[in-house]
Design an enzyme around this catalytic site. Structure first.
Site, PDB file in Angstrom:
ATOM      1  N   LYS A  72      79.050 -56.147  28.144  1.00 57.89           N
ATOM      2  CA  LYS A  72      79.297 -54.716  27.895  1.00 57.89           C
ATOM      3  C   LYS A  72      78.628 -54.199  26.626  1.00 57.89           C
ATOM      4  O   LYS A  72      78.254 -53.032  26.558  1.00 57.89           O
ATOM      5  CB  LYS A  72      80.804 -54.450  27.811  1.00 57.89           C
ATOM      6  N   ASP A 108      86.119 -46.753  30.746  1.00 58.07           N
ATOM      7  CA  ASP A 108      87.393 -47.453  30.498  1.00 58.07           C
ATOM      8  C   ASP A 108      88.421 -46.568  29.785  1.00 58.07           C
ATOM      9  O   ASP A 108      89.596 -46.525  30.167  1.00 58.07           O
ATOM     10  CB  ASP A 108      87.160 -48.705  29.647  1.00 58.07           C
TER      11      ASP A 108
END
Ligand code: NAP
Length: 303
Positions: A72, A108
């Protein structure tokens, strides 16, 4: 599932490992619900192949990619553009292909906020106790600052990572207080103050993990959110319920970050109920497997 044909367009996830991921189930259910000729597959990509894999997205005609552990943060260097939010977070979980360019997003934090809202929690003016300072903690914290919380207390075992997150939040915050604590004993008493406790560590994923926060320190008026998603309820959420607190499970964040990603990729509203139902069936199936494993461990004397 829609049959694969010459019209099929590919989406997927890059991570290592990816064997545990629920994302293919959720996204393929969404594609099926809208009769889209799309297919979502997991790609196990080890760190030395990340650059080559990202470079293959365009030539292979892949339409969108999710990014998970451990890529990520490192993936940012391989993209043409990163949104302001993903850049502040320092992590990307979604790649969108726009006119031959790779754009990095992070869904997220917004996914977490939607799951709070779905549970009837609106944290404006609240105190937040955030456990962990990794990628997911950063995403959640940046969104919470944007939502106007009054205070963020970061509790993490690696001081440098916690300080780095505190610096990011202080720069973004307009008046919220941000601090770092290394022990629960240092938590100032604020009886009756609206408080959101969030577990953003992986503790709770494994059967024998300790609780990430002492159960007896949880107050009945708190809301406790666990971003670890589990086929059942995590030990922290079970403990929080026993203490009388309200709980928000990690499956909500997973579902909503996927829904936002779907909207980015397709430009259409996500078929949330189809996605929720697929996630729930997956959990039911895997719960059986996990309970069998638990029972086997008990019979074998491991517990
Ligand atoms: P990460 O970047 O590796 O960060 C993990 C954080 O937890 C770090 O602060 C780490 O501390 C801390 N930590 C790790 N093991 C610990 C332990 N044994 N005791 C105390 N602290 C510990 O991982 P992440 O990407 O943020 O993911 C964290 C969790 O969130 C994972 O379980 C992931 O599956 C889950 N997640 C869920 C969703 C969802 O949609 N529900 C989305 C994203 C992530 P150090 O820096 O000291 O290692």
């Amino acid at each position: 599932m829609t049959a694969v044909s010459g019209q099929t367009r590919l989406f997927g996830i890059f991570g290592d490992p990816v064997g545990h991921t629920l994302s293919p189930t959720i996204h393929n259910a969404a594609f099926d619900a809208l009769h889209l000729p799309y297919l979502y597959v997991p790609f196990r990509v080890s760190p030395q192949f990340l650059s080559a894999s990202v470079a293959a997205i365009l030539p292979l005609g892949i339409r969108g990619i999710n990014i998970t552990i451990p890529h990520k943060e490192t993936v940012l260097a391989h993209l043409d553009h990163v949104t302001e939010e993903a850049s502040a977070i320092g992590a990307v979980n979604t790649i969108e292909v726009v006119s031959g360019r790779l754009i990095g997003h992070n869904t997220d934090g917004k996914g977490f906020m939607r799951s709070l809202s779905e549970s009837g929690v609106s944290p404006m003016g609240w105190r937040v106790i955030l456990l962990g300072a990794g990628g997911a903690a950063r995403a959640v914290a940046v969104s919470l600052i944007g939502a106007g919380v009054s205070e963020v207390i970061i509790m993490a075992r690696t001081r440098d990572r916690a300080d780095k997150l505190a610096d990011t939040l202080s720069a973004l915050s307009q008046g919220a207080s941000v601090s770092v604590l290394t022990s629960t004993h240092m938590l100032p008493e604020k009886q009756g103050y609206p408080t959101l406790l969030i577990n953003a560590t992986p503790l709770g994923m494994k059967d024998d993990d300790p609780l990430p926060f002492p159960a007896t320190s949880i107050e009945p008026h708190w809301v406790v959110a666990d971003i670890v998603y589990s086929t059942g309820e995590t030990p922290l959420l079970m403990a929080a319920k026993r203490m009388g607190a309200r709980t928000v499970p990690g499956t909500g964040m997973l579902l909503h970050q996927a829904a936002i990603t779907f909207e980015i990729w397709t430009g259409r509203p996500a078929p949330l109920e189809a996605m929720r139902s697929a996630a729930s069936s997956w959990c039911d199936t895997h719960k059986g497997v996990s309970e069998n494993r638990h029972e086997r461990r008990e019979t074998e004397g491991h517990l």
